[in-house]
Motif scaffolding. Sequence first.
Motif, PDB file in Angstrom:
ATOM      1  N   THR A  76      51.251  19.553  32.297  1.00  0.00           N
ATOM      2  CA  THR A  76      52.315  20.130  32.970  1.00  0.00           C
ATOM      3  C   THR A  76      53.091  19.070  33.942  1.00  0.00           C
ATOM      4  O   THR A  76      54.256  18.865  33.987  1.00  0.00           O
ATOM      5  CB  THR A  76      52.037  21.362  34.015  1.00  0.00           C
ATOM      6  N   GLU A  77      52.181  18.197  34.622  1.00  0.00           N
ATOM      7  CA  GLU A  77      52.598  17.213  35.344  1.00  0.00           C
ATOM      8  C   GLU A  77      53.511  16.249  34.652  1.00  0.00           C
ATOM      9  O   GLU A  77      54.309  15.276  35.018  1.00  0.00           O
ATOM     10  CB  GLU A  77      51.446  16.658  36.203  1.00  0.00           C
ATOM     11  N   LEU A  78      52.688  15.782  33.415  1.00  0.00           N
ATOM     12  CA  LEU A  78      53.312  14.592  32.717  1.00  0.00           C
ATOM     13  C   LEU A  78      54.569  15.057  31.999  1.00  0.00           C
ATOM     14  O   LEU A  78      55.577  14.337  32.175  1.00  0.00           O
ATOM     15  CB  LEU A  78      52.343  14.144  31.574  1.00  0.00           C
ATOM     16  N   ILE A  79      54.804  16.477  31.559  1.00  0.00           N
ATOM     17  CA  ILE A  79      55.892  16.781  31.196  1.00  0.00           C
ATOM     18  C   ILE A  79      57.024  17.105  32.142  1.00  0.00           C
ATOM     19  O   ILE A  79      58.198  16.352  32.033  1.00  0.00           O
ATOM     20  CB  ILE A  79      56.030  18.554  30.435  1.00  0.00           C
ATOM     21  N   GLU A  80      56.724  17.390  33.378  1.00  0.00           N
ATOM     22  CA  GLU A  80      57.679  17.219  34.500  1.00  0.00           C
ATOM     23  C   GLU A  80      58.208  15.820  34.979  1.00  0.00           C
ATOM     24  O   GLU A  80      59.262  15.409  35.030  1.00  0.00           O
ATOM     25  CB  GLU A  80      56.995  18.156  35.772  1.00  0.00           C
ATOM     26  N   ALA A  81      57.205  14.750  34.833  1.00  0.00           N
ATOM     27  CA  ALA A  81      57.601  13.575  35.030  1.00  0.00           C
ATOM     28  C   ALA A  81      58.520  12.853  33.947  1.00  0.00           C
ATOM     29  O   ALA A  81      59.716  12.466  34.389  1.00  0.00           O
ATOM     30  CB  ALA A  81      56.301  12.689  35.008  1.00  0.00           C
ATOM     31  N   ILE A  82      58.128  13.278  32.718  1.00  0.00           N
ATOM     32  CA  ILE A  82      59.116  12.783  31.537  1.00  0.00           C
ATOM     33  C   ILE A  82      60.750  13.410  31.792  1.00  0.00           C
ATOM     34  O   ILE A  82      61.639  12.777  31.781  1.00  0.00           O
ATOM     35  CB  ILE A  82      58.694  13.231  30.143  1.00  0.00           C
TER      36      ILE A  82
END
Length: 109
Positions: A76-82
């Motif tokens: 979830t954090e990585l998707i949000e960062a992208i």
Amino acid sequence: MADDTVTPGARGMFGDFAPALVEYTDDLLFGQVWERAELSRRDRSLITVAALLAGGNTEQLTFHLAYAKQNGLTETELIEAITHLAFYAGWPKAMSAMAVAKQVFASAD
């Protein structure tokens, strides 16, 4: 020394072809730079993913997205960062990175 999950990739790809590059990757990059106490491995992973996305280096994202999860970032954090980086690094780069993330996360399940 580098994490055992890191060295086989570089060694397997380039060990016989470019041994110095493998040595620098293992000993300097992952052995010294990634181990510096001034930033956590989690923070280093987030920075690395952002830099790779911004540079359009999606081939390297395959490893670093999985490594980021090992270092404590959630999908979830990585998707949000992208998603966030789409506005700063460019929409096409973020879309390409998201396609890599989707593939990496699906294969991890």
